[in-house]
Design a protein around this motif. Structure first.
Motif, PDB file in Angstrom:
ATOM      1  N   MET A   1       0.829  -1.201   0.000  1.00 45.42           N
ATOM      2  CA  MET A   1       0.000   0.000   0.000  1.00 45.42           C
ATOM      3  C   MET A   1       0.863   1.250   0.000  1.00 45.42           C
ATOM      4  SD  MET A   1      -3.139   0.153   2.504  1.00 45.42           S
ATOM      5  CE  MET A   1      -1.964  -0.188   3.742  1.00 45.42           C
TER       6      MET A   1
ATOM      7  N   GLU B   1      -1.083   6.335   6.769  1.00 48.15           N
ATOM      8  CA  GLU B   1      -0.255   5.477   7.625  1.00 48.15           C
ATOM      9  C   GLU B   1       0.728   6.236   8.508  1.00 48.15           C
ATOM     10  OE1 GLU B   1       0.606   1.399   7.051  1.00 48.15           O
ATOM     11  OE2 GLU B   1       0.909   1.822   4.939  1.00 48.15           O
TER      12      GLU B   1
ATOM     13  N   TYR C   1      -7.180  -3.211   6.173  1.00 45.91           N
ATOM     14  CA  TYR C   1      -7.174  -2.552   4.859  1.00 45.91           C
ATOM     15  C   TYR C   1      -7.308  -3.619   3.787  1.00 45.91           C
ATOM     16  CZ  TYR C   1      -2.197  -3.630   5.477  1.00 45.91           C
ATOM     17  OH  TYR C   1      -1.002  -4.260   5.749  1.00 45.91           O
TER      18      TYR C   1
ATOM     19  N   ALA D   1      -3.763  -5.803   8.160  1.00 45.35           N
ATOM     20  CA  ALA D   1      -2.739  -6.731   8.619  1.00 45.35           C
ATOM     21  C   ALA D   1      -2.786  -6.714  10.140  1.00 45.35           C
ATOM     22  CB  ALA D   1      -1.364  -6.294   8.142  1.00 45.35           C
TER      23      ALA D   1
ATOM     24  N   ARG E   1       7.862  -7.136  10.566  1.00 47.00           N
ATOM     25  CA  ARG E   1       8.237  -5.752  10.246  1.00 47.00           C
ATOM     26  C   ARG E   1       9.312  -5.290  11.225  1.00 47.00           C
ATOM     27  NH1 ARG E   1       2.697  -5.545  11.473  1.00 47.00           N
ATOM     28  NH2 ARG E   1       1.246  -5.161   9.774  1.00 47.00           N
TER      29      ARG E   1
ATOM     30  N   ARG F   1       6.542  -0.226   8.953  1.00 43.33           N
ATOM     31  CA  ARG F   1       5.371  -0.460   8.086  1.00 43.33           C
ATOM     32  C   ARG F   1       5.531   0.191   6.720  1.00 43.33           C
ATOM     33  NH1 ARG F   1       0.515  -1.406  12.074  1.00 43.33           N
ATOM     34  NH2 ARG F   1      -0.321  -2.221  10.141  1.00 43.33           N
TER      35      ARG F   1
END
Ligand code: GLY
Length: 349
Positions: A45, A51, A230, A243, A286, A313
């Motif tokens: 994304m 974000e 999302y 996620a 991550r 992220r």
């Protein structure tokens, strides 16, 4: 100039691609192989205005997004491969009065930054995305989008191969032992394996689970963002749902609870996803730093070492930025101004 990049995730591959494109002799090493860390479970994304939760991350994300069209155009050309990359925009969906109010406040911040957007009521949202479930209001940000990361990774590997750059499987424990003019550490959550004893490891792994569903046709025209998940609809009918955010150490196992949470949230947002086929679930780690900003720049303690890690992220979004900034730094000795925000020495590196 001979440069070794440690880490074959999307950041390491992008950095290697940039360096090789500018004439460096590049090698890549990764203990596990290509795209098996955070890259393995990213939805690709490109949505900094949703974000980024700090001004610094927003500055970096906006810089990253601005470079994307050009980066993908170059990569498509160099790899001679198609990449599903689209600036579809995002539609952030509020399902309750409180969520709709939060979107009104987000709209005020976007107005202050002069970021093009539209605040929609329920009818306006449904006009844009007829398959939505309950909706009280929505925020449309047209400049956002997505890139299908498996295609991007495959193109990076192909473009690198055309420049005789390959990925070697090897575990490096001391980067300074490598025979190279410069070494770039892009090892994500595994940076601790490469640091000399002393500094506290500045990155911790945060697991994200991502679902891959399939429908006969895309259920939405753009990326959808809800409070609990999302949804990224690819052109081929694949639908990514992400996620989870889980602090569970180096555990890359998908879980029933994670899958259930994402399926519940996704079918709330788009009820027709209940008819989708379930293709797979992926989990990736991550690399999160304490301030949730990446670590990009030259080491303060090891002259030949540069960091391009800790992207948490935003690894996919920031890849073109990080790659360009590392290229400028190593090959031209020039530091982009944004690098002040992400200096390695803030963590004693
Ligand atoms: N950037 C999306 C995620 O980390 O879930």
């Amino acid at each position: 100039m001979k440069i070794t990049v440690i880490g074959a995730g999307v950041v390491g591959l992008s950095v290697a691609y940039e360096l090789a494109s500018r004439g460096a002799t590049v090698g890549i090493v990764d203990a596990r192989g290509v795209a098996l860390g955070a890259t393995h479970a990213t939805a690709g994304m490109l949505a900094p205005h949703i974000e980024a939760h700090s001004d610094a991350l927003l500055t970096l994300g906006v810089s990253g997004l601005a470079l994307y069209d050009d980066f993908i155009a170059r990569l498509r050309h160099d790899a001679q491969q198609a990449i599903d990359y689209r600036r579809t925009g995002t539609l952030q969906v509020g399902r309750s009065a409180a969520e709709a109010q939060a979107l009104r406040e987000a709209s005020q911040r976007l107005t202050a930054r002069r970021t093009p957007h539209a605040l929609l009521d329920a009818a306006g949202a449904r006009l844009m995305e007829p398959a939505l479930g309950d909706v009280a209001g929505a925020l449309h940000i047209p400049e956002h989008g997505y890139v299908a990361v498996p295609g991007m990774v495959s193109a990076l590997v192909a473009a690198l191969a055309r420049r005789q750059v390959a990925v070697s499987r090897a575990q490096v424990t001391d980067p300074t032992s490598l025979d190279a003019d410069a070494i770039v550490i892009a090892a994500g959550s595994w940076i601790g394996d490469l640091l000399p004893p002393g500094p506290t490891v500045p990155v911790r792994p945060i697991r994200g689970q991502l679902l891959h569903l399939r429908l006969g046709r895309p259920p939405a025209s753009r990326v959808l963002w809800g409070e609990r998940c999302y949804i990224v609809p690819w052109q081929d009918g694949s639908v990514l749902v992400g996620a989870t955010t889980e602090d569970v150490g180096f555990d890359e196992t998908p879980t029933v609870a994670g899958v259930r949470e994402l399926l519940d949230a996704a079918t709330e947002l788009l009820p027709e996803l209940a008819t989708a086929s379930f293709h797979e679930v992926r989990a990736g780690l991550r690399p999160a730093t304490a301030d949730e900003l990446p670590i990009i720049g030259q080491s303060a303690t090891m002259r030949r070492v540069f960091y391009a890690t800790g992207h948490y992220r935003s690894g996919v979004l920031l890849s073109p930025f990080t790659a360009g900034a590392i290229g400028d730094l190593i090959l031209e000795g020039r530091a982009r101004p944004e690098l002040e925000l992400v200096r390695p020495d803030r963590f004693g590196l």
